[in-house]
Write a protein that holds these residues in place. Structure first.
Motif, PDB file in Angstrom:
ATOM      1  N   THR A  35      11.240  -1.033   0.443  1.00 55.58           N
ATOM      2  CA  THR A  35      10.428  -2.047   1.104  1.00 55.58           C
ATOM      3  C   THR A  35      10.967  -2.314   2.499  1.00 55.58           C
ATOM      4  N   ILE A  36      10.077  -2.249   3.458  1.00 61.68           N
ATOM      5  CA  ILE A  36      10.425  -2.564   4.832  1.00 61.68           C
ATOM      6  C   ILE A  36       9.973  -3.995   5.084  1.00 61.68           C
ATOM      7  N   ARG A  37      10.902  -4.845   5.459  1.00 52.91           N
ATOM      8  CA  ARG A  37      10.591  -6.243   5.754  1.00 52.91           C
ATOM      9  C   ARG A  37      10.481  -6.364   7.269  1.00 52.91           C
ATOM     10  N   TYR A  38       9.312  -6.850   7.728  1.00 50.96           N
ATOM     11  CA  TYR A  38       9.080  -6.963   9.163  1.00 50.96           C
ATOM     12  C   TYR A  38       8.657  -8.377   9.497  1.00 50.96           C
ATOM     13  N   ASN A  66       9.067   9.952   1.567  1.00 46.60           N
ATOM     14  CA  ASN A  66       9.166   8.936   0.525  1.00 46.60           C
ATOM     15  C   ASN A  66       7.829   8.201   0.464  1.00 46.60           C
ATOM     16  N   HIS A  67       7.071   8.444  -0.602  1.00 45.49           N
ATOM     17  CA  HIS A  67       5.741   7.856  -0.712  1.00 45.49           C
ATOM     18  C   HIS A  67       5.737   6.519  -1.438  1.00 45.49           C
ATOM     19  N   ASP A  68       6.910   5.962  -1.683  1.00 43.46           N
ATOM     20  CA  ASP A  68       7.013   4.646  -2.330  1.00 43.46           C
ATOM     21  C   ASP A  68       7.223   3.525  -1.314  1.00 43.46           C
ATOM     22  N   ILE A  69       7.260   3.852  -0.040  1.00 38.78           N
ATOM     23  CA  ILE A  69       7.540   2.859   0.998  1.00 38.78           C
ATOM     24  C   ILE A  69       6.402   1.848   1.088  1.00 38.78           C
ATOM     25  N   THR A  70       6.771   0.576   1.189  1.00 37.01           N
ATOM     26  CA  THR A  70       5.809  -0.501   1.431  1.00 37.01           C
ATOM     27  C   THR A  70       6.336  -1.352   2.582  1.00 37.01           C
ATOM     28  N   ILE A  71       5.436  -2.093   3.218  1.00 36.02           N
ATOM     29  CA  ILE A  71       5.836  -2.981   4.308  1.00 36.02           C
ATOM     30  C   ILE A  71       5.456  -4.401   3.928  1.00 36.02           C
ATOM     31  N   ASP A  72       6.433  -5.291   3.992  1.00 36.44           N
ATOM     32  CA  ASP A  72       6.229  -6.711   3.731  1.00 36.44           C
ATOM     33  C   ASP A  72       6.301  -7.440   5.070  1.00 36.44           C
TER      34      ASP A  72
END
Length: 114
Positions: A35-38, A66-72
């Motif tokens: 998870t990328i927190r922005y 990596n296809h599990d990456i999400t952005i919060d």
């Protein structure tokens, strides 16, 4: 991750999408697992970011394999941007973009005011 984030922002700037480029460079994203927190300073920036987020995710997923990456995305109105510009900084940036600005400044005897 940060390298590909910045390269994507630079590519957007080269395509003329300066607003999205600046939104991507407001602060550094933080990676926590997949998870990328922005953090963004206001709701308007968040809406613009979210409208373009799928393209960014596709870029990151492809380059990071990596296809599990999400952005919060989090709005923190108290957040300070990592860059503050004064008149000299702005002038230097414009000079990088168009060196003829120095000729214009000298021809008309213009001066930078703080």
């Amino acid at each position: 991750m940060l390298l590909h984030w910045n390269k994507y922002a630079e590519r957007l700037g080269q395509k003329g999408l300066k607003i999205m480029e600046s939104i991507l460079l407001i602060s550094d994203p933080v990676l926590n697992g997949t998870t990328i927190r922005y953090e963004l300073p206001n709701e308007g920036s968040k809406l613009e970011f979210e409208s373009q987020m799928n393209a960014l995710l596709g870029h990151l997923k492809g380059h990071l394999h990596n296809h599990d990456i999400t952005i919060d995305v989090i709005v923190n109105e108290q957040a300070q941007t990592k860059r503050t510009y004064n008149n000299q900084d702005r002038y230097n940036r414009f000079l990088e973009i168009n060196p003829n600005i120095e000729l214009l400044r000298n021809t008309f005897g213009l001066d930078l005011k703080d």
